[in-house]
Design a protein around this motif. Structure first.
Motif, PDB file in Angstrom:
ATOM      1  N   GLN A 367       0.833  -1.215   0.000  1.00 34.49           N
ATOM      2  CA  GLN A 367       0.000   0.000   0.000  1.00 34.49           C
ATOM      3  C   GLN A 367       0.857   1.250   0.000  1.00 34.49           C
ATOM      4  OE1 GLN A 367      -2.552  -0.423   3.397  1.00 34.49           O
ATOM      5  NE2 GLN A 367      -4.052  -1.710   2.309  1.00 34.49           N
ATOM      6  N   GLN A 369       3.851   1.589  -1.159  1.00 39.32           N
ATOM      7  CA  GLN A 369       4.473   1.747  -2.477  1.00 39.32           C
ATOM      8  C   GLN A 369       3.465   2.342  -3.468  1.00 39.32           C
ATOM      9  OE1 GLN A 369       6.151  -1.847  -4.019  1.00 39.32           O
ATOM     10  NE2 GLN A 369       6.830  -0.936  -5.941  1.00 39.32           N
ATOM     11  N   GLN A 370       2.247   1.795  -3.446  1.00 35.18           N
ATOM     12  CA  GLN A 370       1.209   2.304  -4.356  1.00 35.18           C
ATOM     13  C   GLN A 370       0.864   3.756  -4.045  1.00 35.18           C
ATOM     14  OE1 GLN A 370      -2.004  -0.437  -3.838  1.00 35.18           O
ATOM     15  NE2 GLN A 370      -1.012  -2.092  -4.994  1.00 35.18           N
ATOM     16  N   GLU A 373       3.676   6.029  -5.291  1.00 25.03           N
ATOM     17  CA  GLU A 373       3.626   6.203  -6.750  1.00 25.03           C
ATOM     18  C   GLU A 373       2.469   7.130  -7.136  1.00 25.03           C
ATOM     19  OE1 GLU A 373       3.322   2.287  -8.249  1.00 25.03           O
ATOM     20  OE2 GLU A 373       5.442   1.760  -7.873  1.00 25.03           O
TER      21      GLU A 373
END
Length: 539
Positions: A367, A369-370, A373
């Motif tokens: 989560q 990382q998402q 991004e």
């Protein structure tokens, strides 16, 4: 016979269920009060305890009020007041004004006998207000009579008469003979205190007639004794003896110790006034014995009553101890169960949390990382949008600036042209050719009018405000009474035009321009050495 009556009342009460049974129990207990007060008190205590378990506050309050009345009858005023105060709180919580008013009247009597006259009056006043609100004529009559009695005992006879008459009006309105008779008796007592014996006799006799019609035997005995007192005080000794003996006969039949004692005493006093000493001594001795019997009966009754109170307190203590013990056992059992359940839940939670921690760590990393991004993408998009907006604003300002410059130059050129034409025409006017003079003057006047034309200024202002937003608003914050010409001059100074161009645009001479600038500086409250141009450019 009394025991049979008690058992019959209780047997009837047992056949009825619920709160209706409590009401019937209370009704029969009231009938026992004067005969068996100790038994009545025990029954009322049982009813109160049962109502407490059943959470029936109405029966609790009524039981407490009636227990207070029994304690008052037995002369235990502190205990009676305690019961009535507890009932008072319940009736107020239930908003039962009818019961609250009656209880307040009972408390008023207790405060009176405790010599707390102001508190007694306060209870009566509150009860009176409630009865007024409920339009309860009988309650009003009763309370008026109590207030009148209170004033009588304070020797405030005018107030006493006033409230007794109010009570009489209320009782007469509802045709309650017993109440009317009581008020007549009270008024007779007041007149007796004032030594107006004819008026006192008049009211006592009316009271006697009404009591006799209602069958109030105890009240009749008291009134006859009062009539005997009146006859004795007015010197009608034989008539007084007849009235007092009549009271004695009724008291003996009713086994009324108080009535007998009062009658013996009054007969003895009358014989003493008749100088019949033997008879006087005989009846005074009977009065003394009656008094001893009364004290003996009172002592026996008080002893029985105190015994009942002691048993009640003892039983209450036992109930409280048992309740505490039971509560402690229940608390221990519940605590043990809760501890076991908590340990089981804690073990399950620890194991579940270890499993969840591993899963959550992996999920959280993905989560994060998402989210990182997505945030990077949003920031990049926001930067691009902001750059585009800034570019568009710069282009818009450049366009508006060009429009403003073009518009200003156009106005300058127009005004310069008009000024040139005016100068040439003025030269022609100075010429000797008189026939052209009038036409040329008309042209000059037309040109002068053209200098003041506002169409160009309106368009100029719209474009100016788009380039220099809030300029005029800030200027008016400094001084809100600036004129139309002041605003135009400030706008031209903001554009950094030279004085010649400003004079041309405003169609005034350079000297007039200097005067206008000086006046604007004064209006803006600027210091002597402070520059008008610097101040306007700072806005």
């Amino acid at each position: 016979m009394r025991v049979f009556f008690v058992l019959a009342a209780l047997a009837l009460a047992i056949t009825v269920k619920g709160q209706d049974r409590d009401r019937i129990e209370l009704t029969y207990t009231r009938q026992l009060d004067m005969h068996l007060p100790d038994s009545s008190l025990l029954e009322l205590k049982k009813m109160y305890d049962k109502a407490t378990l059943q959470k029936d506050p109405l029966t609790m309050g009524t039981s407490l009020q009636h227990m207070g009345n029994i304690c008052y009858y037995l002369g235990n005023y502190p205990q009676a007041l305690d019961f009535h105060l507890r009932a008072d709180k319940i009736f107020r919580d239930l908003e039962r004004k009818d019961l609250l008013a009656g209880n307040l009247n009972d408390m008023g009597i207790l405060y009176y006998y405790n010599r707390q006259i102001p508190l007694a009056g306060k209870q009566y006043e509150e009860a009176l207000a409630i009865y007024h609100q409920m339009h309860n004529d009988e309650g009003l009559a009763d309370t008026y009579g109590r207030i009148g009695h209170l004033y009588e005992k304070q020797h405030q006879y005018d107030s006493a008469f006033y409230f007794q008459r109010l009570a009489l009006q209320q009782y007469s309105r509802i045709s309650k003979k017993e109440g009317i008779a009581k008020i007549y008796e009270n008024m007779g007592s007041i007149y007796e205190d004032l030594q107006k014996f004819d008026s006192a006799r008049y009211y006592y006799e009316h009271s006697y007639d009404l009591y006799e019609q209602s069958g109030e035997k105890v009240a009749i005995i008291e009134v006859l004794n009062n009539l005997g007192d009146i006859s004795r005080k007015t010197g009608h000794y034989n008539e007084g003896l007849l009235e007092t003996r009549k009271a004695l006969i009724l008291a003996v039949k009713a086994n009324n110790l108080y009535g007998k004692g009062a009658a013996y005493h009054d007969i003895g006093k009358t014989y003493n006034l008749l100088n019949e000493k033997d008879s006087a001594y005989y009846y005074l001795e009977l009065s003394r014995r009656a008094t001893i019997d009364i004290y003996s009966a009172e002592n026996n009754r008080q002893t029985a009553f105190l015994s009942v109170l002691f048993d009640m307190d003892k039983k209450n203590d036992e109930i409280v101890d048992l309740q505490h013990a039971r509560d402690i056992n229940i608390i221990i059992a519940i605590s043990t169960i809760i501890v076991i359940l908590l340990l089981l839940v804690l073990g399950w939670v620890i194991i579940s949390r270890q499993r969840l921690k591993i899963r959550n760590a992996v999920t959280l990393a993905l989560q994060n990382q998402q989210i990182h991004e997505a945030q990077q993408a949003l920031m990049q998009t926001a930067l691009e949008n902001k750059q585009l907006q800034e570019n568009k604003l710069v282009q818009d300002l450049e366009v508006k600036g060009k429009e403003l410059t073009s518009h200003t130059l156009h106005v300058i050129q127009k005004n310069q042209l008009l000024e040139d034409l005016r100068n040439r025409l003025e030269l022609m006017v100075k010429d000797d050719k008189r026939d052209q003079k009038k036409q040329i003057q008309q042209l000059i006047q037309q040109i002068n009018l053209n200098f003041n034309y506002d169409e160009y200024w309106t368009g100029f202002r719209e474009i100016f405000e788009q380039v220099h937003q809030e300029f005029f608003a800030k200027l008016k914050e400094r001084r809100d009474d600036l004129s139309y010409n002041d605003l135009r001059l400030a706008a031209l100074i903001k554009l950094n035009l030279d004085s010649k161009d400003m004079a041309t645009l405003l169609a005034i001479s350079p000297d007039s321009l200097r005067v206008s600038k000086y006046r604007l500086k004064k209006k803006l409250l600027l210091e002597e050495g402070e520059s008008l141009t610097s101040f306007i450019n700072s806005l």
